[in-house]
Write a protein that holds these residues in place. Structure first.
Motif, short mmCIF file in Angstrom:
data_model
loop_
_atom_site.label_atom_id
_atom_site.label_comp_id
_atom_site.label_asym_id
_atom_site.label_seq_id
_atom_site.Cartn_x
_atom_site.Cartn_y
_atom_site.Cartn_z
N VAL A 76 37.89 -18.79 54.67
CA VAL A 76 37.14 -17.94 53.74
C VAL A 76 37.66 -18.08 52.30
O VAL A 76 38.84 -18.33 52.08
N VAL A 77 36.74 -17.91 51.35
CA VAL A 77 37.09 -17.97 49.92
C VAL A 77 36.34 -16.84 49.19
O VAL A 77 35.48 -16.17 49.77
N GLU A 78 36.70 -16.65 47.94
CA GLU A 78 35.95 -15.72 47.11
C GLU A 78 35.24 -16.53 46.03
O GLU A 78 35.82 -17.47 45.46
N ILE A 79 33.99 -16.16 45.75
CA ILE A 79 33.23 -16.81 44.68
C ILE A 79 32.84 -15.74 43.69
O ILE A 79 32.20 -14.74 44.06
N GLU A 80 33.23 -15.94 42.44
CA GLU A 80 32.96 -14.92 41.42
C GLU A 80 31.46 -14.66 41.34
O GLU A 80 30.65 -15.60 41.30
N GLY A 81 31.10 -13.39 41.36
CA GLY A 81 29.69 -13.02 41.24
C GLY A 81 28.97 -12.96 42.58
O GLY A 81 27.79 -12.64 42.63
N ARG A 82 29.64 -13.36 43.66
CA ARG A 82 29.00 -13.28 44.98
C ARG A 82 29.74 -12.28 45.85
O ARG A 82 30.96 -12.16 45.75
N ARG A 83 29.00 -11.64 46.72
CA ARG A 83 29.62 -10.64 47.59
C ARG A 83 30.24 -11.29 48.81
O ARG A 83 29.82 -12.35 49.25
N GLY A 84 31.22 -10.65 49.37
CA GLY A 84 31.78 -11.06 50.67
C GLY A 84 32.75 -12.24 50.54
O GLY A 84 33.18 -12.61 49.43
N TYR A 85 33.06 -12.78 51.68
CA TYR A 85 34.07 -13.84 51.77
C TYR A 85 33.47 -15.00 52.58
O TYR A 85 33.67 -15.09 53.79
N PRO A 86 32.70 -15.86 51.93
CA PRO A 86 32.03 -16.94 52.67
C PRO A 86 33.02 -17.98 53.20
O PRO A 86 34.08 -18.20 52.61
N ALA A 87 32.63 -18.59 54.30
CA ALA A 87 33.44 -19.69 54.86
C ALA A 87 33.24 -20.91 53.96
O ALA A 87 32.10 -21.30 53.66
N SER A 88 34.32 -21.49 53.52
CA SER A 88 34.19 -22.62 52.57
C SER A 88 33.66 -23.87 53.25
O SER A 88 33.15 -24.76 52.59
N CYS A 89 33.77 -23.95 54.58
CA CYS A 89 33.30 -25.17 55.26
C CYS A 89 31.78 -25.21 55.35
O CYS A 89 31.19 -26.29 55.38
N THR A 90 31.16 -24.03 55.39
CA THR A 90 29.70 -24.01 55.53
C THR A 90 28.99 -23.66 54.22
O THR A 90 27.77 -23.61 54.18
N THR A 91 29.75 -23.45 53.16
CA THR A 91 29.13 -23.10 51.89
C THR A 91 29.16 -24.29 50.94
O THR A 91 30.24 -24.80 50.61
N PRO A 92 27.99 -24.75 50.52
CA PRO A 92 27.98 -25.92 49.61
C PRO A 92 28.36 -25.53 48.18
O PRO A 92 28.22 -24.36 47.79
N VAL A 93 28.82 -26.49 47.44
CA VAL A 93 29.16 -26.25 46.03
C VAL A 93 27.89 -25.93 45.25
O VAL A 93 26.77 -26.24 45.68
#
Ligand code: SF4
Ligand code: SF4
Ligand code: SF4
Ligand code: FES
Length: 972
Positions: free
Chosen positions: A83-100
């Motif tokens: 999991v990572v944090e992305i500024e401006g997005r809610r929650g803690y998405p999995a970085s393996c399934t989240t595209p840049v």
């Protein structure tokens, strides 16, 4: 680890493999050309669109914890460790399934993320045995690494609750173990089996706490599993682990080398402890295999240290004598004196040599050089004679180069795949996995084969659109019928033909195939295939987009093998399917170095690089380089050598790595010929069937004990690297095979002053235009090179004939169908055809000496239930098979894979005597034996054939002569 990885204590100057980036990026690379720029932990990075945040992070040098992700598999997103944090997005998405995404700011290391990850790890560890110190993968376990990475120091839940710690192990597979107590249900194994291997043997059964990995009905051995090892490779814990690692511990260093089995040419890291191989791990940067493997290359290397290896040179006067172990010097001097004696008495043309496609390029090169420059004759041939010699002939005639046109990766651009006379899932399994992936993506499949191979309908999510189950021996008729449809229905790519081919030859061919006698309707009875199926398949091939043809020995091993190869080239040219990705003419080479052994001049009429011995310029070049007068007369092919030997006119043979007694047709003719020779020198690992007729035995070195190169079916030259000292060490002297040949040359008065196998490659490159840019140093740098490699293409040529054919214009040839003379009749009403099976390899000398016998411990005969019922044969009965050449006895297996009227067997066990029944019929152009068509009769029997009884006595005696198996038998 990286510091010592790929170090090679024996030959450090050629050990580096700096192409070899083994970092796991978590998810596969995106192929997009568009770049996206983002910020990760205050580092700016640009990556292809579609890249995962995980991969982008790792590319930026930031390690995100992960368990269920690995870059050979599509992301799955189950473990939640990444999991990572992305500024401006809610929650803690999995970085393996989240595209840049453009401009996003990502944080991978925050207090909150650390907390989540520790909590996740705590759950995993609470159901995991804490036996790290005694675990086989201690120090090589991703779970252990991740526990450290997230800073887990204690587990709050204790081990008293429900857990999986007492689950029973599955040890049924000979090579690896499944321990459910170590499983974290990450599903990497299941996905590897599906995505990488395409077998779908594993599932996650049940849900939640009860979820677990399940393999088939009972266990791995009895399941659909083909033991490719992809799941073991993917497993992040010791749940799936090689038994060798359990027994010997985690390897300490590794050397990158190439599989010595089939023509796929997979790259492996031989992972070692000292001089002992612990495991062979497929190299993810291997150009042919991209980190995948099959059961042979991955696991079946134990033959290299098998007790049956002969490691001491031996000599004897007669095959009725016991072998006498001697020093290297004595063996080589004796062999040289015999060659000199025979040359003086019978002349130089009474001698010759045979090389093998198991040999390295360098070994083949020095052997043919020895025969041509030292023996003074062109009597040198190779086992390609009995497999792909028609490919060499047919492709040279039509397109100008005796080699396949593509890379394996090209199949991923194919829309239509036509397989003729090949069984990729058994013969070329790693390429078959890639092909299956493309088929699952939607490519169409046409199979022309008398037998229902697995790809017809027995592979999950793959089904042939057309199975043209022609009668054995009718390939040319089928190719003509397909071409007839293309020509008469206006499906020819005339622009391509006009620009790229000899128009006159096309017109002649077009008018020929357009004749009514070549129509599917006219040939349907002969073929045994519905004319409509042929028409539909031809239309699909001609109009379906990128169409590629893959073919194997089911094309070449016929009386018209060369004709079919030319017919395949005609069809590809007429439909414009040559010269780009996704199309092409692809001979699937059986053994590891079939392409290379042919390239290296091991045919009697050609020098290295396919230059005819009568070509004055080529002859002058090699005479000058080798310092010896050379003959401009083509030498003898293997069958000619054997015929003359039977007549007492061919007397000495140097046979390197090849077992002609088991692999050539009409065994009794072969043994009769060998019995009439005065000096048979065999160089091999084992006392093979041919060695039983030999007078000198030079113990060879296994692929793990030598340096050199193999060239695979896509012209890919790959490094073979010595990982241990040769076992043929006598009094401190052990030799690689090329050194043995060089010593023999020396004893015959000819200096072969190479210091290292790389010197031989330098000589090959200097004398062979297509190899001009090849060197060991460049191979180390690039990993592998597809020839031609020269000034124009310094890093090699993945796809050939892009702008024009090698011969200039492609040439069409008339392919008149001539039925084989091997006819069925009342006495021999069935056709026998042969092939091979996944777990075994050719004559089986290697694979029979491994645990692969768990899958195939004897050759059996597949017979259609109808033919069996007519003869009162039941499954498992012993049946006698008689042909015009001989008789043998095998066990029957009733199967509807074969059509009525056809039986099928493999030839991996010498006592089966499959080639006792095959005949001397052969291809009109190349003498490639007609292995695929033998008229036979079968009947129930209750004892071995006369040949098998003789074989048993003879081989036991021969083993005793070599001090093996202590059978006190004697020949009278
Ligand atoms: S066996 Fe290994 S790869 Fe398969 S689910 Fe369990 S831990 Fe994951
Ligand atoms: S070894 Fe290969 S075929 Fe067998 S279960 Fe594992 S991935 Fe599947
Ligand atoms: S036998 Fe062929 S497919 Fe299997 S690992 Fe070796 S080269 Fe690859
Ligand atoms: S590695 Fe991303 S969810 Fe497991």
């Amino acid at each position: 680890m990286d510091d010592i990885k790929h170090s090679n204590t024996h030959q450090p100057e050629h050990s580096r493999t700096n192409y070899d980036d083994q970092l796991d990026y978590g998810t596969p690379a995106s192929l997009s050309a568009k770049l996206v720029t983002l910020n990760i932990d205050d580092r700016e990075i640009s990556v292809p669109e579609g890249t995962s945040i995980m991969r982008a992070s790792i590319m930026a040098g930031i390690n995100v914890p992960k368990l269920c992700a690995t870059d050979s598999l599509e992301p799955f997103g189950s473990c939640r460790l990444c999991v990572v944090e992305i500024e401006g997005r809610r929650g803690y998405p999995a970085s393996c399934t989240t595209p840049v995404a453009e401009g996003i700011k990502v944080h991978t290391q925050t207090a909150k993320l650390a907390d989540i990850r520790r909590g996740t790890m705590e759950l995993y560890i609470s159901d995991h045995p804490l036996d790290c110190l005694t675990c086989a993968t201690n120090g090589d376990c991703e779970l252990q690494d991740m526990a450290g990475a997230v800073g887990l120091r204690e587990v709050r839940y204790g081990y008293d609750g429900e857990n999986h710690l007492k689950s029973a192990k599955d040890e049924s597979n000979p090579y690896f173990t499944f321990d459910p107590s170590k499983c974290i249900v990450c599903s990497r194994c299941v996905r590897a089996c599906e995505e990488t291997q395409g077998t779908f043997a594993l599932t996650i059964s049940a849900r939640g706490f009860d979820s677990k990995v399940a393999s088939g009905i009972n266990n791995f051995l009895d399941s659909e599993c083909v033991s490719c090892g992809a799941c073991v490779q993917a497993c992040p814990t010791s749940s799936l682990i090689e038994k060798a690692v359990i027994d010997h511990g985690v390897p300490e260093h590794s050397v990158t080398t190439t599989c010595a089995y089939c023509g796929v040419g997979c790259s492996f890291d031989a992972e070692m402890k000292g001089e002992e191989v612990i495991r062979m791990v497929p190299n993810k940067n291997g150009g042919a295999n991209h980190g995948h493997s099959c059961v042979k290359g991955r696991f079946a290397w134990g033959y290299a240290t098998h007790q049956d290896r002969i490691t001491t040179p031996m000599i004897r006067k007669s095959i009725k004598d016991e072998w006498r172990p001697v020093s290297w010097e004595e063996a080589i001097d004796y062999a040289a004196s015999e060659i000199k004696r025979i040359a003086a008495k019978y002349g130089k043309d009474a001698m010759g040599g045979i090389t093998s496609s198991r040999c390295t390029n360098e070994e083949v090169y020095v052997t043919q050089k020895l025969v041509r420059a030292v023996f003074g004759t062109n009597n040198v041939d190779t086992c390609a004679r009995v497999c792909h010699s028609p490919t060499g002939y047919g492709l040279k005639q039509t397109i100008g180069e005796s080699a396949g046109t593509q890379t394996f990766d090209s199949v991923m651009q194919s829309d239509v795949i036509m397989i003729i006379g090949a069984n990729p899932t058994d013969g070329h399994p790693v390429f078959a996995s890639q092909m299956k992936r493309r088929l699952r993506e939607g490519a169409k499949l046409i199979i022309a084969d008398p037998r229902a191979i697995d790809l017809v309908e027995n592979s999950p999510h793959v089904r042939a659109d057309y199975h043209l189950n022609l009668r054995p021996g009718t390939n040319v008729a089928l190719i003509s019928a397909l071409a007839h449809v293309v020509v008469t229905e206006g499906l020819v790519k005339e622009d391509f033909v006009k620009e790229r081919c000899e128009w006159d030859s096309f017109v002649l061919w077009r008018d020929f195939v357009a004749k009514q006698e070549n129509s599917p309707e006219a040939l349907a009875d002969e073929l045994g295939v519905d004319a409509n199926l042929i028409r539909e398949a031809a239309r699909l091939f001609a109009t379906g987009g990128n169409s590629a043809i893959y073919y194997g020995l089911g094309v070449t091993e016929h009386s018209q093998g060369s004709t079919t190869v030319m017919g395949i080239a005609n069809l590809a040219m007429a439909t414009g399917n040559v010269g780009r990705e996704g199309v092409g003419i692809n001979p699937l080479r059986g053994q590891n170095n079939v392409q290379g052994s042919c390239d290296m001049g091991s045919m009697p009429h050609e020098y290295p690089g396919y230059r005819h011995v009568s070509d004055p310029a080529a002859k002058a070049l090699f005479e000058s380089a080798w310092g010896s007068p050379l003959s401009d007369e083509p030498g003898l092919r293997i069958p000619n050598m054997l015929d003359l030997a039977s007549e007492g006119r061919f007397k000495a043979l140097y046979c390197v790595g090849e077992d002609i007694v088991q692999s050539d047709p009409n065994t009794q003719h072969v043994t009769h010929a060998l019995e009439h020779m005065e000096c048979v020198i065999v160089q091999d690992l084992f006392l093979n069937e041919t060695a039983m007729y030999a007078h000198v035995f030079f113990p060879g070195a296994s692929f793990l004990e030598k340096n050199g190169t193999f060239t695979n079916a896509e012209r890919r030259i790959s490094p073979v690297r010595r990982v241990m000292a040769p076992k043929n060490n006598v009094a401190g002297q052990g030799y690689e095979d090329w050194q043995i040949t060089a010593k023999l040359a020396q004893a015959l008065g000819y200096d072969m002053a190479y210091q290292h196998a790389s010197d031989i490659m330098d000589e090959i490159a200097a004398l062979t235009p297509t190899f001009k840019g090849v060197s060991f140093a460049k191979l180390d740098q690039l990993g592998s090179i597809q020839w031609p490699c020269n000034d124009e293409y310094p890093t090699g040529t993945p796809t050939m004939h892009i702008d024009g054919f090698v011969r200039g214009k492609g040439k069409f040839f008339i392919t008149q169908y001539v039925p084989t003379t091997e006819k069925v009749n009342a006495k021999y009403p069935l056709i026998l055809t042969t092939g091979r099976i996944l777990s075994q390899y050719n004559v089986g000398a290697q694979t029979r000496r491994t645990k692969n016998v768990a899958w195939h411990h004897e050759d059996v005969v597949e017979i259609h239930p109808h033919d069996a019922a007519e003869r009162g044969i039941k499954d498992g009965d012993w049946i006698g098979i008689s042909s015009r050449a001989g008789e043998t006895v095998l066990r029957a297996k009733l199967s509807e894979r074969v059509q009525a009227g056809v039986i099928y067997t493999t030839f991996h066990h010498p006592e089966s005597g499959a080639n006792v029944i095959t005949t001397d019929n052969s291809d009109w152009a190349t003498n490639c034996p007609e292995f695929k068509v033998t008229a036979v009769q079968v009947s129930r029997v209750n004892q071995l054939s006369d040949w098998q009884l003789h074989y048993k006595t003879f081989s036991e005696a021969q083993l005793a002569f070599a001090g093996r198996d202590a059978v006190a038998a004697r020949i009278d």
